[in-house]
Structure formats: structure tokens, C-alpha cells
Design a protein around this motif. Structure first.
Motif, PDB file in Angstrom:
ATOM      1  N   GLU A  36       0.799  -1.225   0.000  1.00  0.00           N
ATOM      2  CA  GLU A  36       0.000   0.000   0.000  1.00  0.00           C
ATOM      3  C   GLU A  36       0.834   1.278   0.000  1.00  0.00           C
ATOM      4  OE1 GLU A  36      -0.978   0.406   4.724  1.00  0.00           O
ATOM      5  OE2 GLU A  36      -1.952  -1.225   3.618  1.00  0.00           O
ATOM      6  N   ALA A  37       2.144   1.157   0.120  1.00  0.00           N
ATOM      7  CA  ALA A  37       3.014   2.340   0.191  1.00  0.00           C
ATOM      8  C   ALA A  37       3.477   2.762  -1.191  1.00  0.00           C
ATOM      9  CB  ALA A  37       4.227   2.038   1.072  1.00  0.00           C
ATOM     10  N   THR A  38       3.705   4.060  -1.368  1.00  0.00           N
ATOM     11  CA  THR A  38       4.296   4.549  -2.614  1.00  0.00           C
ATOM     12  C   THR A  38       5.784   4.214  -2.620  1.00  0.00           C
ATOM     13  OG1 THR A  38       4.899   6.710  -1.689  1.00  0.00           O
ATOM     14  CG2 THR A  38       2.675   6.478  -2.626  1.00  0.00           C
ATOM     15  N   TYR A  39       6.386   4.320  -3.778  1.00  0.00           N
ATOM     16  CA  TYR A  39       7.825   4.067  -3.886  1.00  0.00           C
ATOM     17  C   TYR A  39       8.597   5.054  -3.013  1.00  0.00           C
ATOM     18  CZ  TYR A  39      12.488   3.633  -5.893  1.00  0.00           C
ATOM     19  OH  TYR A  39      13.850   3.451  -6.055  1.00  0.00           O
ATOM     20  N   GLU A  40       8.145   6.305  -2.990  1.00  0.00           N
ATOM     21  CA  GLU A  40       8.807   7.337  -2.185  1.00  0.00           C
ATOM     22  C   GLU A  40       8.714   7.017  -0.695  1.00  0.00           C
ATOM     23  OE1 GLU A  40       8.242   8.600  -6.133  1.00  0.00           O
ATOM     24  OE2 GLU A  40       6.694   7.956  -4.690  1.00  0.00           O
ATOM     25  N   GLU A  41       7.553   6.523  -0.261  1.00  0.00           N
ATOM     26  CA  GLU A  41       7.377   6.174   1.147  1.00  0.00           C
ATOM     27  C   GLU A  41       8.273   5.001   1.545  1.00  0.00           C
ATOM     28  OE1 GLU A  41       2.686   7.532   1.743  1.00  0.00           O
ATOM     29  OE2 GLU A  41       3.181   5.507   1.057  1.00  0.00           O
ATOM     30  N   THR A  42       8.353   4.014   0.662  1.00  0.00           N
ATOM     31  CA  THR A  42       9.224   2.870   0.938  1.00  0.00           C
ATOM     32  C   THR A  42      10.682   3.290   0.965  1.00  0.00           C
ATOM     33  OG1 THR A  42       7.645   1.357  -0.121  1.00  0.00           O
ATOM     34  CG2 THR A  42       9.893   0.562   0.171  1.00  0.00           C
ATOM     35  N   THR A  43      11.050   4.178   0.045  1.00  0.00           N
ATOM     36  CA  THR A  43      12.426   4.678   0.004  1.00  0.00           C
ATOM     37  C   THR A  43      12.776   5.406   1.297  1.00  0.00           C
ATOM     38  OG1 THR A  43      12.340   4.941  -2.407  1.00  0.00           O
ATOM     39  CG2 THR A  43      14.065   6.151  -1.242  1.00  0.00           C
ATOM     40  N   ALA A  44      11.856   6.218   1.784  1.00  0.00           N
ATOM     41  CA  ALA A  44      12.095   6.970   3.019  1.00  0.00           C
ATOM     42  C   ALA A  44      12.321   6.023   4.189  1.00  0.00           C
ATOM     43  CB  ALA A  44      10.920   7.897   3.300  1.00  0.00           C
ATOM     44  N   ARG A  45      11.567   4.934   4.237  1.00  0.00           N
ATOM     45  CA  ARG A  45      11.728   3.969   5.324  1.00  0.00           C
ATOM     46  C   ARG A  45      13.070   3.231   5.220  1.00  0.00           C
ATOM     47  NH1 ARG A  45       7.856   2.118   8.634  1.00  0.00           N
ATOM     48  NH2 ARG A  45       5.788   3.063   8.485  1.00  0.00           N
ATOM     49  N   LEU A  46      13.469   2.939   3.988  1.00  0.00           N
ATOM     50  CA  LEU A  46      14.645   2.104   3.786  1.00  0.00           C
ATOM     51  C   LEU A  46      15.947   2.892   3.615  1.00  0.00           C
ATOM     52  CD1 LEU A  46      13.178  -0.552   1.313  1.00  0.00           C
ATOM     53  CD2 LEU A  46      13.536  -0.785   3.765  1.00  0.00           C
ATOM     54  N   GLU A  47      15.851   4.185   3.440  1.00  0.00           N
ATOM     55  CA  GLU A  47      17.034   4.993   3.120  1.00  0.00           C
ATOM     56  C   GLU A  47      18.226   4.756   4.051  1.00  0.00           C
ATOM     57  OE1 GLU A  47      18.074   9.548   1.716  1.00  0.00           O
ATOM     58  OE2 GLU A  47      16.167   9.122   2.707  1.00  0.00           O
ATOM     59  N   PRO A  48      18.023   4.735   5.383  1.00  0.00           N
ATOM     60  CA  PRO A  48      19.174   4.505   6.272  1.00  0.00           C
ATOM     61  C   PRO A  48      19.821   3.129   6.049  1.00  0.00           C
ATOM     62  CG  PRO A  48      17.299   5.385   7.493  1.00  0.00           C
ATOM     63  CD  PRO A  48      16.790   4.975   6.152  1.00  0.00           C
ATOM     64  N   LEU A  49      19.044   2.164   5.571  1.00  0.00           N
ATOM     65  CA  LEU A  49      19.556   0.811   5.380  1.00  0.00           C
ATOM     66  C   LEU A  49      20.345   0.672   4.085  1.00  0.00           C
ATOM     67  CD1 LEU A  49      17.114   0.571   7.380  1.00  0.00           C
ATOM     68  CD2 LEU A  49      16.767  -1.727   6.466  1.00  0.00           C
ATOM     69  N   LEU A  50      20.184   1.636   3.167  1.00  0.00           N
ATOM     70  CA  LEU A  50      20.812   1.545   1.856  1.00  0.00           C
ATOM     71  C   LEU A  50      22.256   2.023   1.847  1.00  0.00           C
ATOM     72  CD1 LEU A  50      17.779   2.905  -0.193  1.00  0.00           C
ATOM     73  CD2 LEU A  50      18.557   0.532  -0.104  1.00  0.00           C
ATOM     74  N   GLU A  51      22.703   2.585   2.963  1.00  0.00           N
ATOM     75  CA  GLU A  51      24.056   3.124   3.027  1.00  0.00           C
ATOM     76  C   GLU A  51      25.085   1.998   2.946  1.00  0.00           C
ATOM     77  OE1 GLU A  51      24.349   5.414   6.556  1.00  0.00           O
ATOM     78  OE2 GLU A  51      22.821   6.859   5.944  1.00  0.00           O
ATOM     79  N   ARG A  52      26.201   2.288   2.308  1.00  0.00           N
ATOM     80  CA  ARG A  52      27.270   1.303   2.159  1.00  0.00           C
ATOM     81  C   ARG A  52      27.771   0.879   3.546  1.00  0.00           C
ATOM     82  NH1 ARG A  52      29.906  -0.674  -1.856  1.00  0.00           N
ATOM     83  NH2 ARG A  52      32.008  -1.520  -1.645  1.00  0.00           N
ATOM     84  N   GLY A  53      27.940  -0.412   3.722  1.00  0.00           N
ATOM     85  CA  GLY A  53      28.404  -0.919   4.999  1.00  0.00           C
ATOM     86  C   GLY A  53      27.282  -1.439   5.874  1.00  0.00           C
ATOM     87  N   ASN A  54      26.031  -1.053   5.568  1.00  0.00           N
ATOM     88  CA  ASN A  54      24.901  -1.554   6.349  1.00  0.00           C
ATOM     89  C   ASN A  54      24.646  -3.016   5.984  1.00  0.00           C
ATOM     90  OD1 ASN A  54      22.015  -2.138   7.075  1.00  0.00           O
ATOM     91  ND2 ASN A  54      22.151  -0.052   7.843  1.00  0.00           N
ATOM     92  N   GLU A  55      24.490  -3.856   6.997  1.00  0.00           N
ATOM     93  CA  GLU A  55      24.311  -5.291   6.770  1.00  0.00           C
ATOM     94  C   GLU A  55      23.010  -5.623   6.043  1.00  0.00           C
ATOM     95  OE1 GLU A  55      25.835  -7.892  10.168  1.00  0.00           O
ATOM     96  OE2 GLU A  55      25.579  -5.947  11.158  1.00  0.00           O
ATOM     97  N   MET A  56      22.047  -4.715   6.092  1.00  0.00           N
ATOM     98  CA  MET A  56      20.742  -4.969   5.482  1.00  0.00           C
ATOM     99  C   MET A  56      20.614  -4.355   4.078  1.00  0.00           C
ATOM    100  SD  MET A  56      18.936  -6.703   7.644  1.00  0.00           S
ATOM    101  CE  MET A  56      19.117  -7.194   9.359  1.00  0.00           C
ATOM    102  N   ARG A  57      21.685  -3.782   3.566  1.00  0.00           N
ATOM    103  CA  ARG A  57      21.537  -2.979   2.345  1.00  0.00           C
ATOM    104  C   ARG A  57      21.069  -3.792   1.134  1.00  0.00           C
ATOM    105  NH1 ARG A  57      26.871  -3.772   3.208  1.00  0.00           N
ATOM    106  NH2 ARG A  57      28.275  -4.319   1.489  1.00  0.00           N
ATOM    107  N   TYR A  58      21.489  -5.044   1.033  1.00  0.00           N
ATOM    108  CA  TYR A  58      21.090  -5.830  -0.132  1.00  0.00           C
ATOM    109  C   TYR A  58      19.612  -6.239  -0.052  1.00  0.00           C
ATOM    110  CZ  TYR A  58      26.070  -5.941  -1.023  1.00  0.00           C
ATOM    111  OH  TYR A  58      27.360  -5.560  -1.265  1.00  0.00           O
ATOM    112  N   LEU A  59      19.167  -6.613   1.138  1.00  0.00           N
ATOM    113  CA  LEU A  59      17.749  -6.922   1.311  1.00  0.00           C
ATOM    114  C   LEU A  59      16.902  -5.676   1.103  1.00  0.00           C
ATOM    115  CD1 LEU A  59      17.892  -9.255   4.450  1.00  0.00           C
ATOM    116  CD2 LEU A  59      17.532  -9.922   2.073  1.00  0.00           C
TER     117      LEU A  59
END
Length: 214
Positions: free
Chosen positions: A144-167
């Protein structure tokens, strides 16, 4: 048979393939993450506690799971909530996830996400577990979320070095598809496929999904 009709049928088949793909593989993301927590919970628990104290907490968690399997949801929720007061980080995380799962299975998505969001902001939980909670909350809300909303939730996880970045990148690609942006999804999936550090299971799913949308 008109060209337009053939195109519509082809599009319907692709949508069915995508739905089947997510049903088959989407939940694997969270199952993998929970397995990681179980392992870390055990290793960290012994560092912080005597064996007897750790086993006591583990026994409480096991009894809560038994209540879940027996259909005693209220007793399970009470037992799991009590574990949040225990100072064994892994089991605090697992108890929150199980509570969220119970509410989600009951169709109480708001309650489930609320528990995970609280976990992601908890001062007594390490960043690894906070990121895990954020990933799970984003997964629950993806339909039910927009792409922008999902991106906002996941943004901190996308940083290089984060263990969750690939998921997180995999989930972001699914969100792009969910919101009709297959070109963005292709870019994200190709990045996962070509990144030498991408875990094999994630790379496999990325390649499988690319064959559906290309």
C-alpha cells in the motif's frame, strides 16, 4: 486476434508471474533475517548472562511459542510482552517480531507495524536489530506504500556498509514494480546482480525477477 489483445494477455501473465515470485520469495527475506537474530541472540546471550539465567529466558520464549501453536494468542502476547523487560537483546527482538506476526495474522497491520517501529527506535537495541525491524515494517506496508514512502523507510539501510543494504535494495526493487516503475526496478535489480558482494540468494532472486520484467 488483435495485437492489443495479445499485449493485454501478455501483461496479465507478467503480473501473475510477479505475484507468484513475491509469494514464493518475498517472505524468505524476513525468514532469513529472523534466523540471523536467533543465532546472534544465542551468542550474545551467553556473553551477558549466566547459563541458568539465559536458559530461563529461552524457556519463557519457548512457552510463548507453544501458546501460539496451541492458539492461545492472548497468553502468548502476554508472555512475549514480558520478555521485553528482560535484558537479553536477541529475545527482546524476537518477542517483538512474534507479537507483530500475531497481529499481522489477525489482520491488525497497524498494530504489527507499530510494534516494529517502536523496536526500530528503541534505545536499548543495537542498530542491526533496529534496521531489521525497519525492513520488516517496510515489507508489511509495501503493498500500500508509494515508492517514495518505501524509500524513506529504507534509506538509512541503503548506506554502504549496512548489513541490510542488499535486502533493502531488493525490497525497493519490488516496491518500484508494485508502483508501476519497471525501469527503476530493472536498474536496482541489475545493480544487485552485478555487485560482487551481493549474497547469492539475493542475486538469484534478482536474476529471476529480471527475467520476468525484461
Amino acid at each position: 486476434m488483435s495485437e492489443e489483445f495479445i499485449r493485454e494477455v501478455d501483461e496479465d501473465l507478467r503480473h501473475q508471474q510477479l505475484a507468484t515470485f513475491w509469494k514464493s520469495y518475498g517472505k524468505y527475506i524476513i525468514a532469513t533475517a529472523v534466523a540471523i537474530v536467533l543465532f546472534v541472540a544465542g551468542s550474545q546471550g551467553y556473553k551477558k548472562y549466566t547459563e541458568s539465567k539465559y536458559l530461563e529466558v529461552a524457556d519463557q520464549y519457548t512457552k510463548a511459542l507453544e501458546n501460539i501453536q496451541s492458539g492461545n494468542q492472548q497468553q502468548a502476547l502476554a508472555a512475549l510482552k514480558a520478555l521485553a523487560d528482560q535484558d537479553v537483546e536477541g529475545y527482546k527482538v524476537l518477542s517483538a517480531m512474534q507479537r507483530a506476526a500475531i497481529h499481522l495474522n489477525n489482520g491488525e497491520k497497524t498494530l504489527a507495524v507499530g510494534i516494529l517501529e517502536n523496536l526500530s527506535k528503541s534505545s536499548g537495541v543495537s542498530d542491526f536489530y533496529k534496521d531489521l525491524a525497519s525492513l520488516q515494517a517496510a515489507t508489511i506496508l509495501m503493498d500500500e506504500a508509494t515508492y517514495e514512502e518505501t524509500t524513506a523507510r529504507l534509506e538509512p539501510l541503503l548506506e554502504r556498509g549496512n548489513e541490510m543494504r542488499y535486502l533493502a535494495r531488493e525490497l525497493l526493487a519490488m516496491s518500484a514494480i508494485q508502483n508501476g516503475d519497471t525501469e527503476k526496478a530493472k536498474v536496482l535489480l541489475r545493480e544487485l546482480s552485478e555487485d560482487l558482494e551481493t549474497p547469492e540468494q539475493v542475486k538469484f532472486r534478482a536474476n529471476q525477477l529480471l527475467t520476468v520484467i525484461e
